[in-house]
Design a protein around this motif. Structure first.
Motif, short mmCIF file in Angstrom:
data_model
loop_
_atom_site.label_atom_id
_atom_site.label_comp_id
_atom_site.label_asym_id
_atom_site.label_seq_id
_atom_site.Cartn_x
_atom_site.Cartn_y
_atom_site.Cartn_z
N ARG A 231 -7.25 12.77 -3.70
CA ARG A 231 -6.04 12.40 -4.46
C ARG A 231 -4.91 12.23 -3.45
O ARG A 231 -4.58 13.15 -2.70
N TYR A 240 -5.45 5.14 -9.76
CA TYR A 240 -6.64 5.82 -10.28
C TYR A 240 -7.32 5.06 -11.41
O TYR A 240 -8.13 5.61 -12.14
N GLY A 267 -9.72 12.38 -14.05
CA GLY A 267 -8.82 11.83 -13.04
C GLY A 267 -8.42 10.39 -13.19
O GLY A 267 -7.72 9.84 -12.33
N GLY A 269 -6.40 7.05 -14.17
CA GLY A 269 -4.95 6.85 -14.22
C GLY A 269 -4.44 6.47 -15.60
O GLY A 269 -3.42 6.97 -16.08
N GLN A 448 -11.95 5.66 -10.44
CA GLN A 448 -11.42 6.10 -9.13
C GLN A 448 -12.23 5.48 -7.98
O GLN A 448 -12.30 6.02 -6.88
#
Ligand code: NAX
Ligand code: K
Length: 505
Positions: A231, A240, A267, A269, A448
């Motif tokens: 990250r 992401y 994770g 976005g 990701q």
């Protein structure tokens, strides 16, 4: 990462260590025997009177060495040799001689003696056919004896490849297996018959399988730090990935919610749900973080616009088999040109539409449970369970995509890549919605920029860890899909805290 070899692959690993590393077979055997004795002492087994039952193969050789080591430590030990002199391997013959020279009693039959521990060294990974005749009777007899049972390498009678019981098998309380857990130990009856498993390092290194694509493997929790995407502190939500989830027919808002929330928690976005109009207000309340776009009927242009917007697509959960659903899937598979996870009804549609099936690409991940897999590959669930690797590999050979075959032990594969066998997770996860969570997690990882095969393996592993975290809180009966969602956050929070600490050190 841990390899999970078959019996034949383990034998190749032994041989490679002996011939290429120059490690003598007798040294491997000595280390194997030492590890068994070490386990028995560290588990504080009552070693007042031990019976070691040996066959004529090298498993029996390990047994003779175990008996000698115990004898030299002052424990009372008998060996019961149940093999045939004429079929003994060179090493086992030598081990027997050494044991006799040291004064270990070797018997051809055992009477009424009471033993506190029985060590099974009849068959190891060399078991090649059904157990019958005297061997059958011996194992049956041992199973009835009242003593702690220890298996050397693998309980005799279990197939190291499938976990099937070949006629009869020793029921162990403890098994000390050498170098690697054998793949069969994860399946079928093996899970019950192995007892507590210890994997002992004896000098056969994982590098014996380097460069081979045919040995299955699994992940352990310590692998997470190398698997999770980094990250970036300067990142914004665009970094992401934008996820489009085409999920949830009328009344199936739950499937949409679970997969969308799982994608976020893993994770991703930005998540947009494309769902039936009826689900809109529910989903807006359940997950205000998601963009909700709805359809009342199939609209090709709208779908194409959304596919254009997305970086990755997940389709199928709660989608139904309606005509609209069929159009949605068909256009997505034909036009998406992006990583695409296909689940549930998406798979049911695919199994009935062979022309569409032929359009699958290397960017697709299919996530069938056993029943959906049966529909896709044309074999029954029973056949799949009996020969899961054969049919899984056969199916992988027929598609360019990644396949995640969900079961108590989920397999992940792609033609030309090794098969990943999942060892995280537990029985509490056999609940509605758990599959939707997995689909969302895999899609979140794809977003990701993780490659489909790796997104499949990592997604399945993380999903199991999340289920393990949920089971710790809720036990084996009461875990719900929403608890698995909480588990994702728990696992990833722990891991990212460790990452932050590592960076600061
Ligand atoms: N250097 C090595 O090869 C090492 C071997 N090790 C031990 O050796 C074992 C493998 O040894 P082997 O390959 O000699 O095989 P096993 O000791 O497992 O026994 C196979 C023997 O039993 C016979 N057999 C197979 N199925 C049978 C059946 N149903 N009924 C009757 N007889 C049957 C085979 O013909 C063979 O003679 C491992 O499991 C492990 O315990 C360890 O000591 C590590 C090092
Ligand atoms: K054994």
């Amino acid at each position: 990462m841990r390899y999970l070899p078959t019996g034949a692959q383990m034998k190749q690993g032994d041989q490679k260590t002996i011939t290429e590393m120059g490690m003598p077979s007798m040294v491997l055997m000595e280390r194997a025997a030492l590890s068994v004795v070490e386990m028995m002492e560290s588990e504080q087994l009552d070693l007042k009177k031990v019976l070691v039952v040996c066959g004529s193969g090298n498993n029996g050789g390990d047994g003779f060495a175990v008996a000698r080591l115990l004898h030299l430590k002052g424990y009372a030990v008998d060996v019961w040799f149940v093999g045939k002199e004429s079929s003994m391997t060179e090493e086992t013959r030598l081990q027997k001689q050494i044991a006799v020279h040291y004064g270990v009693p070797v018997k051809e039959r055992v009477g009424e003696d009471c033993y506190t521990v029985i060590v099974d060294a009849i068959f190891g990974i060399g078991l090649s056919r059904q157990v019958s005749g005297t061997y059958y009777n011996v194992i049956e007899n041992l199973n009835q004896m009242d003593a702690i049972k220890v298996a050397v390498d693998i309980p005799s009678g279990l197939s190291a490849d499938t976990g099937d019981v070949l006629g009869i098998a020793f029921a162990a309380d403890f098994t000390v297996t050498f170098a690697f857990q054998k793949i069969g130990m994860l399946f079928g009856m093996a899970r019950k018959l192995v007892g507590k498993l210890v994997t002992a390092s004896i000098g056969i290194e994982p590098s014996v399988y380097d460069g081979r694509g045919d040995v299955c493997y699994t992940y352990d929790r310590t692998d997470l730090k190398n698997l999770l995407p980094a990250r970036d502190p300067d990142a914004h939500k665009g970094n992401y990935g934008k996820v489009l989830l085409i999920v949830g027919s009328p009344g199936m808002a739950g499937a949409a919610y679970f997969s969308a929330k799982a994608a976020y928690l893993t994770g991703a976005g930005l998540v947009q749900i494309y769902t039936a109009k009826e689900n809109q207000s529910n989903l807006q309340q359940l997950l205000p973080e998601a963009i909700i776009t709805t359809y009342e009927r199939y609209e090709e242009e709208k779908l194409k616009e959304l596919l254009e917007w997305a970086d990755v697509v997940g389709i199928g959960s709660g989608l139904s088999m309606s005509e609209t659903a069929q159009h949605l899937l068909s256009t997505t598979v034909r036009c998406a040109k992006k990583p695409c996870m296909i689940d549930a009804d998406g798979l049911n549609i695919l199994s009935k539409d062979r022309a569409l099936f032929e359009k699958l690409t290397p960017d697709c991940i299919l996530t069938p449970h056993m029943k959906e897999m049966a529909g896709l590959c044309g074999h029954s669930v029973k056949e799949l369970k009996e020969e899961r690797f054969r049919y899984f590999q056969e199916f992988l050979g027929s598609i360019p995509s990644v396949c995640v075959m969900k079961d108590a032990r989920t397999l992940v594969g792609r033609d030309g890549r090794p098969v990943y066998v999942n060892t995280s997770g537990n029985q509490s996860m056999a609940k509605g919605g758990a599959g939707d969570v997995l689909g969302g997690m895999i899609t979140g990882l794809l977003a990701q920029k993780i490659e489909p095969y790796e997104a499949g393996t990592l997604g399945v592993f993380l999903h199991g860890l999340a289920g393990d975290a949920a089971q710790k809180k809720k036990g084996s009966y009461s875990v719900l899909a929403s608890d698995i969602l909480d588990g994702i956050a728990e696992v990833l929070t722990a891991e990212s805290t460790e990452m932050i600490l590592r960076e600061k050190c």
